[in-house]
Structure formats: C-alpha cells, structure tokens
Design a protein around this motif. Structure first.
Motif, PDB file in Angstrom:
ATOM      1  N   ALA A 132       0.839  -1.207   0.000  1.00 36.06           N
ATOM      2  CA  ALA A 132       0.000   0.000   0.000  1.00 36.06           C
ATOM      3  C   ALA A 132       0.869   1.249   0.000  1.00 36.06           C
ATOM      4  O   ALA A 132       0.585   2.208  -0.730  1.00 36.06           O
ATOM      5  CB  ALA A 132      -0.934  -0.012   1.207  1.00 36.06           C
ATOM      6  N   GLN A 133       1.943   1.242   0.794  1.00 37.45           N
ATOM      7  CA  GLN A 133       2.858   2.389   0.819  1.00 37.45           C
ATOM      8  C   GLN A 133       3.533   2.580  -0.532  1.00 37.45           C
ATOM      9  O   GLN A 133       3.651   3.708  -1.022  1.00 37.45           O
ATOM     10  CB  GLN A 133       3.921   2.199   1.900  1.00 37.45           C
ATOM     11  N   LEU A 134       3.967   1.489  -1.137  1.00 39.73           N
ATOM     12  CA  LEU A 134       4.623   1.587  -2.448  1.00 39.73           C
ATOM     13  C   LEU A 134       3.653   2.061  -3.518  1.00 39.73           C
ATOM     14  O   LEU A 134       4.037   2.845  -4.400  1.00 39.73           O
ATOM     15  CB  LEU A 134       5.240   0.237  -2.829  1.00 39.73           C
ATOM     16  N   GLU A 135       2.415   1.623  -3.451  1.00 33.93           N
ATOM     17  CA  GLU A 135       1.419   2.098  -4.410  1.00 33.93           C
ATOM     18  C   GLU A 135       1.169   3.586  -4.241  1.00 33.93           C
ATOM     19  O   GLU A 135       1.047   4.320  -5.228  1.00 33.93           O
ATOM     20  CB  GLU A 135       0.111   1.314  -4.266  1.00 33.93           C
ATOM     21  N   ALA A 136       1.111   4.064  -2.998  1.00 33.94           N
ATOM     22  CA  ALA A 136       0.926   5.496  -2.748  1.00 33.94           C
ATOM     23  C   ALA A 136       2.123   6.286  -3.265  1.00 33.94           C
ATOM     24  O   ALA A 136       1.966   7.347  -3.894  1.00 33.94           O
ATOM     25  CB  ALA A 136       0.719   5.753  -1.255  1.00 33.94           C
TER      26      ALA A 136
END
Length: 168
Positions: free
Chosen positions: A80-84
């Motif tokens: 999720a952090q990498l997608e953000a």
C-alpha cells in the motif's frame, strides 16, 4: 522382514501417529487390507520397510501460521505504501511532462520568430545595401526621389518589424 497384521490403531501406536494418520499412510503405501471377524480393518505391513517420520503436532503449525499472517499483513502494508509512492511519482511525472510540452511549444514559437526576424533582417540589409549603392552611383534629382521613397519604405519596414517583435 516379518509381516505383521495390525489394526489402524495398533499401526498408529507403533509409528507414534493417530489411527487416522495410520489409515492414510496405509492407503498411500497401498498396503494390503482385510477385515477381521469383528469388522475392523487389518493391514499387512512390514514395519522394517515403512520409513515414516511423524509430522510435528498441529499446535506448532498454529504458531507458524500466526507468523505468516503477520508477515502477510506487513507485506500488504508495504505494498500500500509503495502504491501510494508510485501514485505520487506518477503525478510528478505528469506535471513534468506537461511542463516539457509547454516549454517545447515556447521553443518552437521562439524558433519560428527567430527565423522570421532573420529573414526580415536580411531583407532590410539588402534594402540598405541598395540605398548605399544608389547614393554612391549618382546624385541626380530622379535618383534622389527614388532614394527618398526607398528610405520611407525602409523606415516603414523597420516599424512593422518592431511591432511584430513586440508582439502586437
């Protein structure tokens, strides 16, 4: 190499496994089976040839499953952090792309204006050279009138070129 005839419970006791696990093992090894007089299944087995190591109890696997679940949750949070972060980079990329497109349009406009200005400068230099040549060759009244008209055209051309360069 002595073949023994055992029930699933007895086989399980000899191998330190449950009766259900002994039944699954007998099926997997394709051991010959028969029924006893009381209706229980009997298995013919040579225990020396059966190489079976019992699996650890299910309780140990529960701890591993909890660790794996925690790892999955951690990895999902990282995803999720990498997608953000990727979305932020994408926004930056789009902004810079639009900026580069605007700069390219400005550069093309400036190149067109420069080309037009060079052409006008070359034309005006030609007119100035023609005037100088006319002034050197003679100073008759007819030539003087023609030169005055050419100077007027030259001044008008200069004013027009200046207005174009100023943008209006």
């Amino acid at each position: 190499m002595s073949v023994e005839i055992l029930t699933y419970a007895a086989l399980g006791a000899r191998l330190n496994i449950s009766a259900a696990a002994a039944r699954a093992l007998a099926r997997r090894l394709h051991l010959p089976r028969s029924l006893s007089d009381d209706g229980k299944a009997l298995v013919s087995v040579d225990l020396a040839e059966v190489r079976h190591t019992p699996q650890p109890p299910a309780g140990h696997r529960v701890g591993e499953a909890a660790q794996l679940r925690a790892l999955i949750v951690t990895l999902q949070a990282e995803v999720a952090q990498l997608e953000a972060r990727a979305a932020g980079h994408r926004a930056d990329f789009e902004y810079e792309r639009e900026r580069a497109d605007r700069l390219m349009a400005e550069l093309l406009q400036a190149a067109a204006e420069t080309t037009a200005a060079r052409a006008a400068a070359a034309r005006l230099e030609g007119e100035v050279a023609a005037l100088r040549t006319a002034l050197r060759t003679g100073s008759s009244t007819e030539n003087h009138g023609h030169s005055a008209r050419r100077v007027g055209h030259l001044a008008a051309s200069l004013v027009e070129a200046d207005r174009k360069a100023a943008g209006g």
